[in-house]
Structures are given as C-alpha cells and as structure tokens.
Design a protein around this motif. Structure first.
Motif, PDB file in Angstrom:
ATOM      1  N   ILE A  34      38.136  35.265  50.732  1.00  0.00           N
ATOM      2  CA  ILE A  34      37.643  36.619  50.458  1.00  0.00           C
ATOM      3  C   ILE A  34      37.566  36.766  48.945  1.00  0.00           C
ATOM      4  N   ASN A  35      36.461  37.306  48.447  1.00  0.00           N
ATOM      5  CA  ASN A  35      36.298  37.448  47.000  1.00  0.00           C
ATOM      6  C   ASN A  35      36.842  38.816  46.559  1.00  0.00           C
ATOM      7  N   ASP A  36      38.131  38.825  46.254  1.00  0.00           N
ATOM      8  CA  ASP A  36      38.789  40.080  45.862  1.00  0.00           C
ATOM      9  C   ASP A  36      38.190  40.653  44.579  1.00  0.00           C
ATOM     10  N   LEU A  37      37.711  39.785  43.703  1.00  0.00           N
ATOM     11  CA  LEU A  37      37.151  40.250  42.420  1.00  0.00           C
ATOM     12  C   LEU A  37      35.920  41.108  42.650  1.00  0.00           C
ATOM     13  N   VAL A  38      35.027  40.654  43.542  1.00  0.00           N
ATOM     14  CA  VAL A  38      33.827  41.435  43.849  1.00  0.00           C
ATOM     15  C   VAL A  38      34.227  42.783  44.438  1.00  0.00           C
ATOM     16  N   LEU A  39      35.225  42.770  45.336  1.00  0.00           N
ATOM     17  CA  LEU A  39      35.671  44.025  45.965  1.00  0.00           C
ATOM     18  C   LEU A  39      36.272  44.977  44.919  1.00  0.00           C
ATOM     19  N   GLY A  40      37.031  44.417  43.977  1.00  0.00           N
ATOM     20  CA  GLY A  40      37.608  45.238  42.909  1.00  0.00           C
ATOM     21  C   GLY A  40      36.540  45.822  42.000  1.00  0.00           C
ATOM     22  N   ILE A  41      35.545  45.002  41.672  1.00  0.00           N
ATOM     23  CA  ILE A  41      34.450  45.466  40.804  1.00  0.00           C
ATOM     24  C   ILE A  41      33.639  46.554  41.511  1.00  0.00           C
ATOM     25  N   LEU A  42      33.368  46.377  42.804  1.00  0.00           N
ATOM     26  CA  LEU A  42      32.635  47.413  43.562  1.00  0.00           C
ATOM     27  C   LEU A  42      33.394  48.731  43.524  1.00  0.00           C
ATOM     28  N   GLU A  43      34.712  48.641  43.578  1.00  0.00           N
ATOM     29  CA  GLU A  43      35.556  49.843  43.507  1.00  0.00           C
ATOM     30  C   GLU A  43      35.401  50.495  42.124  1.00  0.00           C
ATOM     31  N   LEU A  44      35.466  49.681  41.059  1.00  0.00           N
ATOM     32  CA  LEU A  44      35.349  50.206  39.688  1.00  0.00           C
ATOM     33  C   LEU A  44      33.981  50.835  39.443  1.00  0.00           C
ATOM     34  N   LEU A  45      32.941  50.295  40.102  1.00  0.00           N
ATOM     35  CA  LEU A  45      31.581  50.828  39.906  1.00  0.00           C
ATOM     36  C   LEU A  45      31.423  52.245  40.451  1.00  0.00           C
ATOM     37  N   LYS A  46      32.368  52.677  41.280  1.00  0.00           N
ATOM     38  CA  LYS A  46      32.302  54.058  41.787  1.00  0.00           C
ATOM     39  C   LYS A  46      32.573  55.059  40.642  1.00  0.00           C
ATOM     40  N   TYR A  47      33.266  54.586  39.611  1.00  0.00           N
ATOM     41  CA  TYR A  47      33.644  55.481  38.505  1.00  0.00           C
ATOM     42  C   TYR A  47      33.051  55.071  37.162  1.00  0.00           C
ATOM     43  N   HIS A  48      32.558  53.840  37.073  1.00  0.00           N
ATOM     44  CA  HIS A  48      32.069  53.334  35.789  1.00  0.00           C
ATOM     45  C   HIS A  48      30.624  52.861  35.914  1.00  0.00           C
ATOM     46  N   ALA A  49      29.820  53.199  34.934  1.00  0.00           N
ATOM     47  CA  ALA A  49      28.407  52.797  34.956  1.00  0.00           C
ATOM     48  C   ALA A  49      28.269  51.288  34.774  1.00  0.00           C
ATOM     49  N   ARG A  50      29.161  50.693  33.974  1.00  0.00           N
ATOM     50  CA  ARG A  50      29.070  49.258  33.684  1.00  0.00           C
ATOM     51  C   ARG A  50      30.461  48.632  33.693  1.00  0.00           C
ATOM     52  N   VAL A  51      30.552  47.484  34.325  1.00  0.00           N
ATOM     53  CA  VAL A  51      31.818  46.737  34.367  1.00  0.00           C
ATOM     54  C   VAL A  51      31.571  45.334  33.812  1.00  0.00           C
ATOM     55  N   LEU A  52      32.475  44.888  32.963  1.00  0.00           N
ATOM     56  CA  LEU A  52      32.392  43.538  32.408  1.00  0.00           C
ATOM     57  C   LEU A  52      33.386  42.632  33.127  1.00  0.00           C
ATOM     58  N   TYR A  53      32.900  41.483  33.614  1.00  0.00           N
ATOM     59  CA  TYR A  53      33.754  40.496  34.277  1.00  0.00           C
ATOM     60  C   TYR A  53      33.856  39.260  33.390  1.00  0.00           C
ATOM     61  N   ILE A  54      35.096  38.852  33.080  1.00  0.00           N
ATOM     62  CA  ILE A  54      35.340  37.688  32.222  1.00  0.00           C
ATOM     63  C   ILE A  54      36.199  36.689  32.991  1.00  0.00           C
ATOM     64  N   ASP A  55      35.826  35.409  32.922  1.00  0.00           N
ATOM     65  CA  ASP A  55      36.477  34.382  33.738  1.00  0.00           C
ATOM     66  C   ASP A  55      36.852  33.200  32.857  1.00  0.00           C
ATOM     67  N   ILE A  56      38.173  32.890  32.762  1.00  0.00           N
ATOM     68  CA  ILE A  56      38.595  31.744  31.935  1.00  0.00           C
ATOM     69  C   ILE A  56      39.200  30.618  32.775  1.00  0.00           C
ATOM     70  N   ASP A  57      38.933  30.638  34.065  1.00  0.00           N
ATOM     71  CA  ASP A  57      39.280  29.538  34.966  1.00  0.00           C
ATOM     72  C   ASP A  57      38.471  28.305  34.531  1.00  0.00           C
ATOM     73  N   VAL A  58      38.985  27.105  34.787  1.00  0.00           N
ATOM     74  CA  VAL A  58      38.232  25.906  34.398  1.00  0.00           C
ATOM     75  C   VAL A  58      36.945  25.761  35.234  1.00  0.00           C
ATOM     76  N   HIS A  59      36.908  26.427  36.394  1.00  0.00           N
ATOM     77  CA  HIS A  59      35.725  26.365  37.265  1.00  0.00           C
ATOM     78  C   HIS A  59      34.822  27.582  37.058  1.00  0.00           C
ATOM     79  N   HIS A  60      33.540  27.380  37.247  1.00  0.00           N
ATOM     80  CA  HIS A  60      32.552  28.453  37.111  1.00  0.00           C
ATOM     81  C   HIS A  60      32.830  29.576  38.111  1.00  0.00           C
ATOM     82  N   GLY A  61      32.798  30.826  37.639  1.00  0.00           N
ATOM     83  CA  GLY A  61      33.016  31.977  38.528  1.00  0.00           C
ATOM     84  C   GLY A  61      31.762  32.296  39.323  1.00  0.00           C
ATOM     85  N   ASP A  62      31.343  31.341  40.152  1.00  0.00           N
ATOM     86  CA  ASP A  62      30.014  31.416  40.782  1.00  0.00           C
ATOM     87  C   ASP A  62      29.888  32.513  41.836  1.00  0.00           C
TER      88      ASP A  62
END
Length: 327
Positions: A149-177
């Motif tokens: 389950i992609n919790d990050l997408v679910l969290g961002i969808l939640e933030l979009l209810k209150y914010h016009a723009r959300v920035l996602y930053i990923d420093i995992d060695v793998h691409h945040g595809d």
C-alpha cells in the motif's frame, strides 16, 4: 529543552512483529529497534506519541483499486495457492510475499501516515513522523519492491484537502516511482527523487526523460546518481535543488521520505552516505518551516536504519544526541 516545533510521532509495536520470510531483506523489526533507541534517548518526552488507527479499506481505496485492496484483505499464506492468477496480476510473490497479518501491517503503516497528514492539516503539529511509512513503490493495482500500500500517496491526498501544492522529496536509494506515477499528471504535487540511476537497478525506471505530463509537465524531478556518492556531493546537490524547488514551487506542505538504504554499507544500496550526511537533508528541509510529514522507507542493514532514524528524530526535535554514541 523542548523543540519550538510541535511534533507528533506515530508508532504501533505490532508493525515490527511481522515477518516477510527467511532471506527476505525487509525486516520490520528495525522499527522496534528505532523506537527503543528513541525511548533510550528520552526523545519521546519532547513530542506527542500516538498509536495510529488502522486504515480502513475505504481509506486505502482513495488511491488503490478496490479489488486490489479487497484481495490483500482476503489473501493468507494458507490460501494463496488457490489464487495463482490473482497473485500474478497483483504482483505478489517473491519480492512482495504473502505473510501472516499482511493486511493489518498495511493498515497500521498507512494509518500512521494518514493520521500524520490529518494532524498537520488541523494545525495541531508542525512536524509529524511515521518511520513505519514511506513505502513508495506500491502502485494503484499492484505491489512492488516490498511495498503493498502506498501510504505516501494516501498522506499526500490527505494534505491536498488543505494545501494547494504539496512537495514530495525522496532520499531512498531507489527511485520513488509509485509516488511519481500517482501524481504524474498534476501540478499540485511536485515529486523530487534522489536515487541510484541505472536500468539494472530496481525499479529500473528510465528517469531522465520522466518530467511529468499534461498539467504535471515539469512537476516531476529526478536526480539520478552514481554508486558511491558521498555526503559532500549528495548534500550539496540536495541543498541547491531543494532550495530552488521550494522557492519556485512554494508548497504549502512537504512530505520527506527518508529511506535509509542510501547509507553506506546497506545490504541493497550502493551509496556512501554517513548517518550525519543523511540527517543533513532532514535539517535542510526542516529549516523551511513548512508543515512537514516525515516517513521511513527502505533500509536493509537494521542497526544502521535504527541509528539513522533516531538521529533524524533528534534533528527534528532540535536535539543533538551525545557524540560518538553511534560510531
């Protein structure tokens, strides 16, 4: 000294007791180890600790297809032999095995990220931490790269209810595809992923030309890196790029995925970052003083993962841990 930021931290001990199976690199026990270190350094006294709710199937279906969620809910190690077609369709098997309490595991880590986003939305906290989250490869209808389950997408969808723009930053060695793909056609989420570049390296996404499409064109940024990158080069690049992105994009909130497989000596990684170098990225993002949701992610040398996320919890709390403890 209590940090001037109000910080919430989500943890459920049950998340660390699941077992992906022998020889599988993903060891959720690292979450218990992290939590014990957080307690050992008294960091829990400087923030509010919450047990996340278990995300309901209907919440998971805000992003994932209902049939996929339903299948995860239903499948067990004892019944999986009856569902070979579905296992293939949903990409369950070797990388993403079916194990005991799989669905509950997903509910807990996703619930933590959703709760964290809601707390930020209600302005109860400045920063919310869910080290169990950050499973950035999961797709709408399939598991991928140890992520269901992609919790990050679910969290961002939640933030979009209150914010016009959300920035996602990923420093995992793998691409945040998985996160990039979910928001590929919108300018309301900008995704920035720093990762090892190469077709032969999971997930093998050829990322240089992937910049988003339609309304989302130029809102997906990939920073492909070579093996062995060190603290100096990584943090310099990170600071230049993220400072410019925040200046130009002006997000209302930031989600930071802190996959610890970018540390030196990781079982699956190939970078050469120290814990201090990794934590420097957290410091840089914290300085923007925007609502901040921080998650874990990859990380397959357990002791290093636990140390890293403990140090980063300290960074978020403006608390330096005693020097030399982690040498």
């Amino acid at each position: 000294m209590r940090s001037k930021d109000k910080i919430s931290y989500f943890y459920d001990g049950d998340v660390g007791s699941v077992y992906f199976g022998p020889n599988h690199p993903m060891k959720p026990h690292r979450l218990c180890m992290t939590h014990h270190l957080v307690l050992a350094y008294d960091l829990h006294k400087k923030m509010e600790i919450y047990r996340p709710h278990k995300a309901y199937p209907v919440e998971l279906a805000q992003f994932h297809s209902a049939d996929y969620v339903e299948f995860l809910h239903r499948i067990t190690p004892d019944t999986q032999h009856l569902f070979s077609n579905e296992l293939a369709r949903y990409n369950l098997g070797e990388d993403c095995p079916v194990f005991e309490n799989l669905f509950e595991f997903c509910q807990i880590y996703a619930g933590g990220t959703i709760d964290a986003a809601r707390r930020l939305n209600n302005q109860l906290f400045d920063i919310a931490i869910n080290w169990a989250g950050g499973l950035h490869h999961a797709k709408k209808c399939e598991a991928s790269g140890f992520c269901y389950i992609n919790d990050l997408v679910l969290g961002i969808l939640e933030l979009l209810k209150y914010h016009a723009r959300v920035l996602y930053i990923d420093i995992d060695v793998h691409h945040g595809d998985g996160v990039e793909e979910a928001f590929y056609f919108t300018d309301r989420v900008m995704t920035v992923s720093f990762h090892k570049f190469g077709d032969m390296f999971f997930p093998g996404t050829v990322v240089l030309k992937d910049i988003g499409e339609r309304e989302g064109k130029y809102y997906a940024i990939n920073v492909p890196l070579k093996d062995g990158i060190d603290d100096n080069s990584f943090t310099r690049l990170f600071k230049i790029i993220i400072s410019k992105v925040v200046e130009m994009y002006q997000p209302g909130a930031i989600v930071l995925q802190c996959g610890a497989d970018s540390l030196a000596g990781d079982r699956l990684g190939c970078f050469n970052l120290s814990i201090d170098g990794h934590a420097e990225c957290v410091k840089i993002v914290k300085k923007f003083n925007l609502p901040l949701l921080v998650t874990g992610g990859g990380g397959y040398t357990k002791e290093n993962v636990a140390r890293c996320w403990t140090v980063e919890t300290g960074v978020l709390l403006d608390t330096e841990l005693p020097n030399g403890e982690f040498e």
